[in-house]
Scaffold this motif. Sequence first.
Motif, PDB file in Angstrom:
ATOM      1  N   SER A  20      -4.811  55.216  73.555  1.00  0.00           N
ATOM      2  CA  SER A  20      -4.105  54.892  72.321  1.00  0.00           C
ATOM      3  C   SER A  20      -3.054  55.963  72.101  1.00  0.00           C
ATOM      4  CB  SER A  20      -5.063  54.819  71.127  1.00  0.00           C
ATOM      5  OG  SER A  20      -5.718  56.059  70.935  1.00  0.00           O
ATOM      6  N   ASN A  21      -2.021  55.623  71.315  1.00  0.00           N
ATOM      7  CA  ASN A  21      -0.967  56.577  70.956  1.00  0.00           C
ATOM      8  C   ASN A  21      -0.338  57.244  72.181  1.00  0.00           C
ATOM      9  OD1 ASN A  21      -1.345  56.257  68.057  1.00  0.00           O
ATOM     10  ND2 ASN A  21      -3.305  57.289  68.392  1.00  0.00           N
ATOM     11  N   GLY A  44      -0.632  52.131  68.905  1.00  0.00           N
ATOM     12  CA  GLY A  44       0.357  53.134  69.263  1.00  0.00           C
ATOM     13  C   GLY A  44       0.662  53.286  70.731  1.00  0.00           C
ATOM     14  N   THR A  78      -0.555  51.401  63.853  1.00  0.00           N
ATOM     15  CA  THR A  78       0.687  51.489  64.617  1.00  0.00           C
ATOM     16  C   THR A  78       0.701  50.427  65.700  1.00  0.00           C
ATOM     17  OG1 THR A  78       0.724  53.874  64.253  1.00  0.00           O
ATOM     18  CG2 THR A  78       2.148  53.008  65.992  1.00  0.00           C
TER      19      THR A  78
END
Length: 206
Positions: A20-21, A44, A78
């Motif tokens: 993630s991110n 994200g 996100t």
Amino acid sequence: HTSGMAIAVAPGVGKAASISNVAIKNTGDDGIAVMNGALAIGPGVTVTSAGHATATGRRSGLHVAGGTVTIAVPAGQTPTTFTANTLHGIEVTDLGVLNITGVPVTDPAITGLGTVVASGNSRSNIFIAQTPGTVPSVGTIDGVVAWNSTGGAGIEIETGSQLKLRNSVSLDNDSDGVLITTGDATTAGEAVGGIDLGTANSFGHN
């Protein structure tokens, strides 16, 4: 565009990884490639501009050739996006299985936004071409946005694949919203029974 894959996932059968991110851009090969095991993709994650715009250099943002990929991004998180890649945003082949749970933006208008988005890719934004008769399970895509492909469909599915599509948006693409093409000239390869787009009453809320 001189690298190989940014992330290669092959932990082995029964093993898992998660991301993630993470931002991935300008790879020479697929942005993320999954060969076996399980990969969970959370909020994200962005994959942009994978591959080269040449006859042999085109690559996808995410390529699932084996194992299971689950992308889940709830409302308010996100967004995870696969954009402007030289082949597909998301490509599923061979024994790969893809599950997506996202939330499209539909109120007050549909604008190509959502929590899981494949947009602006050079071929179909999402391409499913599993090996007929061998797919280990049905993939479920629920709430994806496939938007504004520049040279293909929003979602392209080859016959013989196993997919359930619900609550998704596929608009403003170069050709079709959903395109079903022939896998191979065999009974399994021409089967459409594994492709579930909904019923005549609701059309899967797509």
